[in-house]
Motif scaffolding. Structure first.
Motif, PDB file in Angstrom:
ATOM      1  N   VAL A  18       0.736  -1.275  -0.035  1.00 14.79           N
ATOM      2  CA  VAL A  18       0.101  -0.027  -0.173  1.00 14.79           C
ATOM      3  C   VAL A  18       0.925   1.120   0.067  1.00 14.79           C
ATOM      4  O   VAL A  18       0.680   2.368  -0.745  1.00 14.79           O
ATOM      5  N   GLY A  19       1.772   1.183   0.831  1.00 11.57           N
ATOM      6  CA  GLY A  19       2.870   2.499   1.039  1.00 11.57           C
ATOM      7  C   GLY A  19       3.483   2.699  -0.415  1.00 11.57           C
ATOM      8  O   GLY A  19       3.639   3.559  -0.800  1.00 11.57           O
ATOM      9  N   GLU A  20       3.855   1.700  -1.018  1.00 10.90           N
ATOM     10  CA  GLU A  20       4.619   1.799  -2.344  1.00 10.90           C
ATOM     11  C   GLU A  20       3.652   2.062  -3.470  1.00 10.90           C
ATOM     12  O   GLU A  20       3.960   2.928  -4.405  1.00 10.90           O
ATOM     13  N   ALA A  21       2.332   1.680  -3.313  1.00 12.06           N
ATOM     14  CA  ALA A  21       1.002   2.260  -4.162  1.00 12.06           C
ATOM     15  C   ALA A  21       1.066   3.795  -4.057  1.00 12.06           C
ATOM     16  O   ALA A  21       1.025   4.530  -5.151  1.00 12.06           O
ATOM     17  N   ILE A  22       1.099   4.181  -2.903  1.00 14.11           N
ATOM     18  CA  ILE A  22       0.854   5.814  -2.488  1.00 14.11           C
ATOM     19  C   ILE A  22       2.104   6.456  -3.211  1.00 14.11           C
ATOM     20  O   ILE A  22       1.667   7.457  -3.762  1.00 14.11           O
ATOM     21  N   VAL A  23       3.163   5.978  -2.882  1.00 17.03           N
ATOM     22  CA  VAL A  23       4.371   6.733  -3.538  1.00 17.03           C
ATOM     23  C   VAL A  23       4.243   6.770  -4.779  1.00 17.03           C
ATOM     24  O   VAL A  23       4.538   7.809  -5.565  1.00 17.03           O
ATOM     25  N   ASP A  24       3.905   5.565  -5.588  1.00 15.34           N
ATOM     26  CA  ASP A  24       4.016   5.401  -6.916  1.00 15.34           C
ATOM     27  C   ASP A  24       3.202   6.651  -7.466  1.00 15.34           C
ATOM     28  O   ASP A  24       3.336   7.215  -8.608  1.00 15.34           O
ATOM     29  N   SER A  25       1.835   6.548  -6.853  1.00 14.51           N
ATOM     30  CA  SER A  25       0.777   7.473  -7.394  1.00 14.51           C
ATOM     31  C   SER A  25       1.006   8.696  -7.181  1.00 14.51           C
ATOM     32  O   SER A  25       0.405   9.700  -7.968  1.00 14.51           O
ATOM     33  N   ASN A  26       1.954   9.294  -6.256  1.00 15.80           N
ATOM     34  CA  ASN A  26       2.239  10.715  -6.131  1.00 15.80           C
ATOM     35  C   ASN A  26       3.700  10.999  -6.318  1.00 15.80           C
ATOM     36  O   ASN A  26       4.084  11.709  -5.495  1.00 15.80           O
ATOM     37  N   ALA A  27       4.350  10.094  -7.122  1.00 16.44           N
ATOM     38  CA  ALA A  27       5.770  10.035  -7.322  1.00 16.44           C
ATOM     39  C   ALA A  27       6.130  11.680  -7.664  1.00 16.44           C
ATOM     40  O   ALA A  27       7.378  12.058  -7.425  1.00 16.44           O
ATOM     41  N   THR A  28       5.388  11.945  -8.797  1.00 15.66           N
ATOM     42  CA  THR A  28       5.863  13.475  -9.225  1.00 15.66           C
ATOM     43  C   THR A  28       5.751  14.431  -8.220  1.00 15.66           C
ATOM     44  O   THR A  28       6.432  15.338  -8.154  1.00 15.66           O
ATOM     45  N   ARG A  29       4.688  14.311  -7.343  1.00 13.07           N
ATOM     46  CA  ARG A  29       4.637  15.370  -6.258  1.00 13.07           C
ATOM     47  C   ARG A  29       5.649  15.283  -5.350  1.00 13.07           C
ATOM     48  O   ARG A  29       6.230  16.256  -4.689  1.00 13.07           O
ATOM     49  N   ILE A  30       5.906  14.064  -4.913  1.00  9.58           N
ATOM     50  CA  ILE A  30       7.137  13.977  -3.900  1.00  9.58           C
ATOM     51  C   ILE A  30       8.339  14.376  -4.586  1.00  9.58           C
ATOM     52  O   ILE A  30       9.135  15.238  -3.837  1.00  9.58           O
ATOM     53  N   PHE A  31       8.616  13.955  -5.776  1.00  6.26           N
ATOM     54  CA  PHE A  31       9.884  14.427  -6.440  1.00  6.26           C
ATOM     55  C   PHE A  31      10.189  16.106  -6.432  1.00  6.26           C
ATOM     56  O   PHE A  31      11.052  16.817  -6.134  1.00  6.26           O
ATOM     57  N   GLU A  32       8.797  16.744  -6.771  1.00  5.04           N
ATOM     58  CA  GLU A  32       8.879  18.152  -6.831  1.00  5.04           C
ATOM     59  C   GLU A  32       8.945  18.670  -5.377  1.00  5.04           C
ATOM     60  O   GLU A  32       9.800  19.677  -5.243  1.00  5.04           O
ATOM     61  N   GLN A  33       8.533  17.975  -4.280  1.00  5.27           N
ATOM     62  CA  GLN A  33       8.875  18.287  -2.926  1.00  5.27           C
ATOM     63  C   GLN A  33      10.307  18.179  -2.748  1.00  5.27           C
ATOM     64  O   GLN A  33      10.727  19.221  -1.873  1.00  5.27           O
ATOM     65  N   GLU A  34      10.805  17.169  -3.014  1.00  8.24           N
ATOM     66  CA  GLU A  34      12.143  17.051  -2.510  1.00  8.24           C
ATOM     67  C   GLU A  34      13.260  17.944  -3.393  1.00  8.24           C
ATOM     68  O   GLU A  34      14.164  18.365  -2.744  1.00  8.24           O
ATOM     69  N   ILE A  35      12.744  18.502  -4.259  1.00  7.50           N
ATOM     70  CA  ILE A  35      13.551  19.422  -5.225  1.00  7.50           C
ATOM     71  C   ILE A  35      13.393  20.799  -4.416  1.00  7.50           C
ATOM     72  O   ILE A  35      14.515  21.455  -4.265  1.00  7.50           O
ATOM     73  N   ARG A  36      12.010  21.180  -3.976  1.00  9.95           N
ATOM     74  CA  ARG A  36      12.128  22.369  -3.021  1.00  9.95           C
ATOM     75  C   ARG A  36      12.601  22.087  -1.665  1.00  9.95           C
ATOM     76  O   ARG A  36      13.552  23.029  -1.335  1.00  9.95           O
TER      77      ARG A  36
END
Length: 229
Positions: A18-36
């Motif tokens: 479930v955690g991996e599915a959540i990460v995958d579905s929000n991968a772009t958002r997570i990547f953008e936040q990591e850049i910030r």
């Protein structure tokens, strides 16, 4: 007991999925936040680098000041010796020794600040290049996602409306067939009318060389020549 452990393991495995599915579905958002987050750390690193460089400048000024003091006091010691005042010269020499000890300490501090500043500058530049590259990649990722969503929407719409398109195609073919049939009937009527008209008979007689012929410039000229004879 072993069954309970297996159940717990299964639960943990499910939670991981479930955690991996959540990460995958929000991968772009997570990547953008990591850049910030990286940009924020980079901004703090630049502030820290500014502090190190300020300390480096201060240590450099201290080193230059101590060196000037040493040269100045060496001159005093020489003057004291020239006057034969060894006691005064010894006191000046002690001052010089203290200054040289301070110079050694300040030079070490300067070397440390200079080395740290150099390393931090390289790290900041490297981090900036990496962040800029991540930004470019993020832009490409977002563009790709938009294209994929558009393609998916077009495919879904085509699949859902495929039968409607086929129905529309059938309707168009029926309309074309009906119009062609109407044109054929009109052409047939025209042919039939021409075959049954006097004009058609006259055309057939003319073609056979029977009946009146059309006047032409040659026939008129021949007639005029005959009258002259």
């Amino acid at each position: 007991m072993s069954i309970f452990k297996k159940i717990m393991t299964a639960i943990r495995g499910g939670a991981t999925e479930v955690g991996e599915a959540i990460v995958d579905s929000n991968a772009t958002r997570i990547f953008e936040q990591e850049i910030r987050d990286a940009e924020n750390h980079l901004t703090k690193a630049k502030r820290d680098l500014t502090g190190v460089m300020a300390e480096q400048m201060s240590a450099s000024r201290d080193v230059d000041r101590i060196k000037r003091d040493i040269v100045e006091h060496e001159g005093y010691a020489v003057q004291a010796l020239d006057k034969g005042d060894e006691t005064l010269a010894l006191a000046v020499a002690e001052k010089i020794a203290n200054l040289e000890s301070e110079l050694t300490s300040q030079q070490q501090a300067l070397d440390s600040f200079s080395g740290s500043a150099t390393r931090l500058k390289e790290l900041v530049k490297k981090s900036e290049r990496q962040v800029n590259e991540f930004k470019r990649q993020l832009s490409m990722v977002k563009t790709t996602e938009s294209v994929q969503k558009a393609t998916s929407a077009i495919t879904d719409n085509f699949s859902s409306s495929n039968s409607k398109l086929l129905n529309a195609k059938d309707s168009l073919e029926r309309i074309k067939a009906k119009q062609q049939k109407f044109d054929d009937r009109m052409k047939a009527a025209e042919v039939l009318e021409s075959e049954n008209s006097d004009n058609s008979l006259a055309a057939q007689l003319k073609e056979a060389g029977i009946g009146a012929t059309d006047a032409s410039a040659n026939s008129v000229l021949e007639r005029l020549k005959a009258k002259q004879k």
